[in-house]
Design a protein around this motif. Structure first.
Motif, PDB file in Angstrom:
ATOM      1  N   ALA A 167       1.764 -44.877  -4.189  1.00 47.93           N
ATOM      2  CA  ALA A 167       2.761 -45.592  -5.008  1.00 47.93           C
ATOM      3  C   ALA A 167       2.209 -46.924  -5.515  1.00 47.93           C
ATOM      4  CB  ALA A 167       4.022 -45.831  -4.182  1.00 47.93           C
ATOM      5  N   TYR A 168       1.348 -47.564  -4.729  1.00 46.58           N
ATOM      6  CA  TYR A 168       0.831 -48.875  -5.107  1.00 46.58           C
ATOM      7  C   TYR A 168      -0.435 -48.784  -5.969  1.00 46.58           C
ATOM      8  CZ  TYR A 168      -1.637 -47.585  -0.833  1.00 46.58           C
ATOM      9  OH  TYR A 168      -2.344 -46.905   0.118  1.00 46.58           O
ATOM     10  N   ASP A 169      -0.916 -47.588  -6.243  1.00 49.17           N
ATOM     11  CA  ASP A 169      -2.061 -47.420  -7.130  1.00 49.17           C
ATOM     12  C   ASP A 169      -1.526 -47.334  -8.557  1.00 49.17           C
ATOM     13  OD1 ASP A 169      -3.564 -45.276  -4.682  1.00 49.17           O
ATOM     14  OD2 ASP A 169      -4.096 -47.349  -5.195  1.00 49.17           O
ATOM     15  N   ALA A 170      -1.988 -48.269  -9.374  1.00 46.26           N
ATOM     16  CA  ALA A 170      -1.464 -48.355 -10.740  1.00 46.26           C
ATOM     17  C   ALA A 170      -1.675 -47.045 -11.490  1.00 46.26           C
ATOM     18  CB  ALA A 170      -2.150 -49.500 -11.475  1.00 46.26           C
ATOM     19  N   GLY A 171      -0.608 -46.569 -12.126  1.00 49.89           N
ATOM     20  CA  GLY A 171      -0.717 -45.364 -12.943  1.00 49.89           C
ATOM     21  C   GLY A 171      -0.768 -44.068 -12.162  1.00 49.89           C
ATOM     22  N   ALA A 172      -0.604 -44.134 -10.842  1.00 48.25           N
ATOM     23  CA  ALA A 172      -0.712 -42.915 -10.028  1.00 48.25           C
ATOM     24  C   ALA A 172       0.548 -42.071 -10.164  1.00 48.25           C
ATOM     25  CB  ALA A 172      -0.944 -43.293  -8.576  1.00 48.25           C
ATOM     26  N   SER A 173       0.367 -40.770  -9.928  1.00 48.73           N
ATOM     27  CA  SER A 173       1.514 -39.860  -9.905  1.00 48.73           C
ATOM     28  C   SER A 173       1.556 -39.202  -8.526  1.00 48.73           C
ATOM     29  CB  SER A 173       1.393 -38.792 -11.000  1.00 48.73           C
ATOM     30  OG  SER A 173       0.173 -38.096 -10.867  1.00 48.73           O
ATOM     31  N   GLY A 222       6.796 -50.306  -7.786  1.00 47.25           N
ATOM     32  CA  GLY A 222       7.715 -51.439  -7.870  1.00 47.25           C
ATOM     33  C   GLY A 222       8.557 -51.617  -6.616  1.00 47.25           C
ATOM     34  N   GLY A 223       8.706 -50.560  -5.816  1.00 50.45           N
ATOM     35  CA  GLY A 223       9.389 -50.636  -4.535  1.00 50.45           C
ATOM     36  C   GLY A 223      10.827 -51.123  -4.619  1.00 50.45           C
ATOM     37  N   VAL A 224      11.249 -51.844  -3.614  1.00 48.63           N
ATOM     38  CA  VAL A 224      12.630 -52.313  -3.498  1.00 48.63           C
ATOM     39  C   VAL A 224      13.007 -53.199  -4.675  1.00 48.63           C
ATOM     40  CG1 VAL A 224      14.162 -53.772  -2.132  1.00 48.63           C
ATOM     41  CG2 VAL A 224      12.659 -52.129  -0.993  1.00 48.63           C
ATOM     42  N   GLU A 225      12.118 -54.026  -5.087  1.00 50.21           N
ATOM     43  CA  GLU A 225      12.408 -54.963  -6.182  1.00 50.21           C
ATOM     44  C   GLU A 225      12.805 -54.217  -7.450  1.00 50.21           C
ATOM     45  OE1 GLU A 225       9.311 -57.816  -6.713  1.00 50.21           O
ATOM     46  OE2 GLU A 225      10.131 -58.534  -8.608  1.00 50.21           O
ATOM     47  N   HIS A 232       5.088 -50.705  -1.572  1.00 50.91           N
ATOM     48  CA  HIS A 232       6.178 -50.262  -2.472  1.00 50.91           C
ATOM     49  C   HIS A 232       7.157 -49.308  -1.775  1.00 50.91           C
ATOM     50  CE1 HIS A 232       3.782 -51.375  -6.351  1.00 50.91           C
ATOM     51  NE2 HIS A 232       3.396 -52.090  -5.339  1.00 50.91           N
ATOM     52  N   VAL A 233       7.305 -49.470  -0.488  1.00 47.89           N
ATOM     53  CA  VAL A 233       8.218 -48.624   0.292  1.00 47.89           C
ATOM     54  C   VAL A 233       9.655 -49.076   0.047  1.00 47.89           C
ATOM     55  CG1 VAL A 233       8.956 -48.000   2.621  1.00 47.89           C
ATOM     56  CG2 VAL A 233       6.509 -48.122   2.056  1.00 47.89           C
ATOM     57  N   PHE A 234      10.556 -48.140  -0.106  1.00 52.53           N
ATOM     58  CA  PHE A 234      11.963 -48.501  -0.288  1.00 52.53           C
ATOM     59  C   PHE A 234      12.885 -47.855   0.742  1.00 52.53           C
ATOM     60  CE2 PHE A 234      13.625 -44.538  -2.044  1.00 52.53           C
ATOM     61  CZ  PHE A 234      12.535 -43.966  -2.664  1.00 52.53           C
ATOM     62  N   ALA A 235      12.350 -46.870   1.507  1.00 51.84           N
ATOM     63  CA  ALA A 235      13.219 -46.238   2.505  1.00 51.84           C
ATOM     64  C   ALA A 235      12.390 -45.468   3.527  1.00 51.84           C
ATOM     65  CB  ALA A 235      14.219 -45.295   1.838  1.00 51.84           C
ATOM     66  N   THR A 236      12.963 -45.252   4.697  1.00 53.36           N
ATOM     67  CA  THR A 236      12.318 -44.375   5.691  1.00 53.36           C
ATOM     68  C   THR A 236      13.300 -43.246   6.038  1.00 53.36           C
ATOM     69  OG1 THR A 236      13.149 -45.750   7.508  1.00 53.36           O
ATOM     70  CG2 THR A 236      10.945 -46.230   6.690  1.00 53.36           C
ATOM     71  N   PHE A 237      12.740 -42.121   6.450  1.00 52.70           N
ATOM     72  CA  PHE A 237      13.578 -40.985   6.840  1.00 52.70           C
ATOM     73  C   PHE A 237      12.860 -40.216   7.917  1.00 52.70           C
ATOM     74  CE2 PHE A 237      11.418 -37.264   5.043  1.00 52.70           C
ATOM     75  CZ  PHE A 237      10.489 -37.866   4.181  1.00 52.70           C
ATOM     76  N   THR A 238      13.614 -39.376   8.624  1.00 54.60           N
ATOM     77  CA  THR A 238      13.039 -38.522   9.651  1.00 54.60           C
ATOM     78  C   THR A 238      13.096 -37.078   9.148  1.00 54.60           C
ATOM     79  OG1 THR A 238      13.809 -40.014  11.397  1.00 54.60           O
ATOM     80  CG2 THR A 238      13.184 -37.771  12.060  1.00 54.60           C
ATOM     81  N   ALA A 239      11.953 -36.435   9.126  1.00 52.15           N
ATOM     82  CA  ALA A 239      11.912 -35.051   8.641  1.00 52.15           C
ATOM     83  C   ALA A 239      12.688 -34.129   9.595  1.00 52.15           C
ATOM     84  CB  ALA A 239      10.465 -34.580   8.521  1.00 52.15           C
ATOM     85  N   ALA A 254      11.867 -41.810 -11.078  1.00 52.29           N
ATOM     86  CA  ALA A 254      10.937 -40.896 -11.730  1.00 52.29           C
ATOM     87  C   ALA A 254       9.905 -40.312 -10.754  1.00 52.29           C
ATOM     88  CB  ALA A 254      10.232 -41.612 -12.876  1.00 52.29           C
ATOM     89  N   ASP A 255       9.212 -41.193 -10.068  1.00 49.16           N
ATOM     90  CA  ASP A 255       8.129 -40.731  -9.190  1.00 49.16           C
ATOM     91  C   ASP A 255       8.402 -41.207  -7.769  1.00 49.16           C
ATOM     92  OD1 ASP A 255       5.838 -41.492 -11.828  1.00 49.16           O
ATOM     93  OD2 ASP A 255       6.578 -39.512 -11.220  1.00 49.16           O
ATOM     94  N   VAL A 256       8.462 -40.257  -6.852  1.00 51.28           N
ATOM     95  CA  VAL A 256       8.701 -40.594  -5.458  1.00 51.28           C
ATOM     96  C   VAL A 256       7.474 -40.170  -4.652  1.00 51.28           C
ATOM     97  CG1 VAL A 256      10.151 -40.254  -3.440  1.00 51.28           C
ATOM     98  CG2 VAL A 256      11.171 -40.279  -5.723  1.00 51.28           C
ATOM     99  N   PHE A 257       6.969 -41.102  -3.890  1.00 57.00           N
ATOM    100  CA  PHE A 257       5.768 -40.838  -3.087  1.00 57.00           C
ATOM    101  C   PHE A 257       6.138 -40.813  -1.599  1.00 57.00           C
ATOM    102  CE2 PHE A 257       2.432 -41.705  -6.306  1.00 57.00           C
ATOM    103  CZ  PHE A 257       3.185 -42.339  -7.290  1.00 57.00           C
ATOM    104  N   VAL A 258       5.379 -40.033  -0.846  1.00 59.18           N
ATOM    105  CA  VAL A 258       5.444 -40.097   0.630  1.00 59.18           C
ATOM    106  C   VAL A 258       4.007 -40.372   1.063  1.00 59.18           C
ATOM    107  CG1 VAL A 258       6.132 -38.959   2.761  1.00 59.18           C
ATOM    108  CG2 VAL A 258       7.311 -38.406   0.616  1.00 59.18           C
TER     109      VAL A 258
END
Lengths: 213, 220
Positions: free
Chosen positions: A63-69, A88-91, A132-139, A153-157
């Motif tokens: 997520a923090y790599d510019a232009g990454a998908s 962009g994360g939480v902001e 750029h983390v905005f949330a945590t979850f348990t699988a 648009a783009d969600v990373f794990v």
């Protein structure tokens, strides 16, 4: 004493004591010039490593790599905690009113067979801006899943089981350490050279002084 | 030390004399010299001859010459018991003599920090008796009294001039009239006082007369 006689002031030198040549028994100190050369080489190496890190950063998929998908699917293990991130994360999400004290993103994991399962967000307080983390979850299930969130648009794990190691960050760290060692070596060698030059006896002047009688 | 013991203050005129004025210009002594020489037949002097007290004058002139890439060379005259010439000759600015100068205003028992030997092209040691001889001779010529350090400068300048003449070199030489001689009435201008110093001034006066008459500079 002759009217033109003099003496050098004993024990007083403006050069100061040189650190060159101080060594423990059986160990030869690295010559100053070699230290400077080593320092320069290390600094150049640090520049190369840093350049490589920036090159790799453009090809990584975090997520923090510019232009990454994001990856098409992320491998999760039931019971483990993972982080959801986006550029962009939480902001950024807060600006888009997708995240607040009363608003939580609605996220879904889609299995290979197309079955959607809602992701239960554990926490949105871990605002690690750099990742750029905005949330945590348990699988709740193990397997490969496509992760998506409404209006994001783009969600990373980035800490998924199949996420790549951040080689770029490792190289940046390596470049910093190498550059620091190189700078210390170069400065140390430079100091020794300057001290040696200052303590070096100056040549007698070519033009002799004249004594009128 | 004395100031510390007496709770006083030491006004140090020596340490930063070489930078008290901007040696690159700013109407310093070097710039003034060359400005005054501009209308002369040889505006760029072959030699500038000065003494050294704090060392600031010679440092300023020497640096200015190099900064302006002028052809002039700097000759510093030194007196008996002074450390400047000894330190310059051996390239050792820690040299000390432990004895003070007997020529008022120039010569020091140590190489002062403002003395920049690297900008000095030549040094001449002038006997104290010769300084007094030069002082008397110049005072007579100018019809005004000059100080003994001016006499030192004059002897050094005359030595340089004699060598230029012997070599067939034409050019100008600049030196400084450091101070007036009015306050030396009871010392350097007193024959009894001079005699008490053990100086044979007459010998040097005769030497100066011979050289000014055209004779070669000879020892003794």
């Amino acid at each position: 004493m002759s009217r033109y006689a003099g003496r050098s002031r004993a024990g007083r030198s403006r050069a100061g004591r040189s650190r060159a040549g101080r060594s423990r028994a059986g160990r030869q100190p690295i010559p100053a010039r070699s230290l400077v050369a080593l320092g320069v080489v290390l600094i150049l190496l640090a520049i190369v490593v840093y350049a490589a890190s920036q090159f790799l950063a453009g090809r990584q998929r975090h997520a923090y790599d510019a232009g990454a998908s994001p990856l098409a699917t992320y491998h999760l293990t039931a019971g483990r905690s993972y982080q959801l991130s986006t550029a962009g994360g939480v902001e950024e999400l807060t600006k888009e009113h997708l995240l607040s004290s009363v608003t939580t993103p609605v996220c879904t994991q889609t299995a290979a067979n197309g079955l959607d399962t809602a992701i239960k967000i554990d926490s949105t307080n871990d605002d690690v801006r750099d990742l750029h983390v905005f949330a945590t979850f348990t699988a709740t299930q193990s397997g490969a899943f496509h992760i998506s969130c409404q209006r994001i648009a783009d969600v990373f794990v980035d800490d998924a089981d199949n996420s790549a190691t951040d080689v770029s960050a490792a190289l940046v760290l390596a470049a910093t350490i190498i550059g620091l060692v190189g700078a210390i070596a170069a400065l140390s060698g430079g100091y020794q050279l300057s001290a040696a030059a200052a303590s070096r006896p100056k040549p007698v002047r070519e033009a002799p002084a004249e004594h009128l009688d | 030390m004395l100031a510390a013991e007496c709770c006083g203050h030491y006004l140090d005129q020596f340490t930063f004399a070489e930078r008290a004025t901007d040696w690159r210009g700013n109407n310093n002594i070097a710039e003034s010299i060359f400005a005054q020489m501009a209308a002369e037949p040889h505006p760029v002097p072959s030699w500038i001859v000065v003494g050294a007290g704090t060392g600031g004058t010679s440092a300023t002139i020497g640096r200015y010459i190099r900064y302006r890439r002028l052809a002039s060379r700097l000759c510093v005259v030194d007196v008996e018991n002074s450390a400047f010439l000894l330190g310059w000759q051996s390239n050792d600015d820690t040299m000390v003599t432990g004895i003070g100068s007997r020529i008022e205003g120039i010569g020091r028992p140590r190489v002062e920090p403002s003395f920049v030997g690297d900008v000095v092209d030549r040094m001449i040691a002038v006997p104290d008796a010769a300084s007094v001889a030069g002082m008397r001779h110049l005072s007579s010529r100018l019809n005004r009294r000059v100080g003994p350090s001016t006499g030192t400068n004059f002897v050094g300048a005359l030595r340089v001039a004699a060598q230029m003449r012997d070599a067939g070199v034409r050019g100008s030489i600049v030196t400084l009239l450091c101070d007036g001689g009015e306050r030396y009435a009871n010392s350097y201008y007193s024959r009894e006082w001079v005699s008490a110093q053990g100086w044979d001034v007459a010998r040097h006066e005769q030497q100066l007369d011979r050289v000014l008459a055209g004779a070669a500079w000879s020892a003794g």
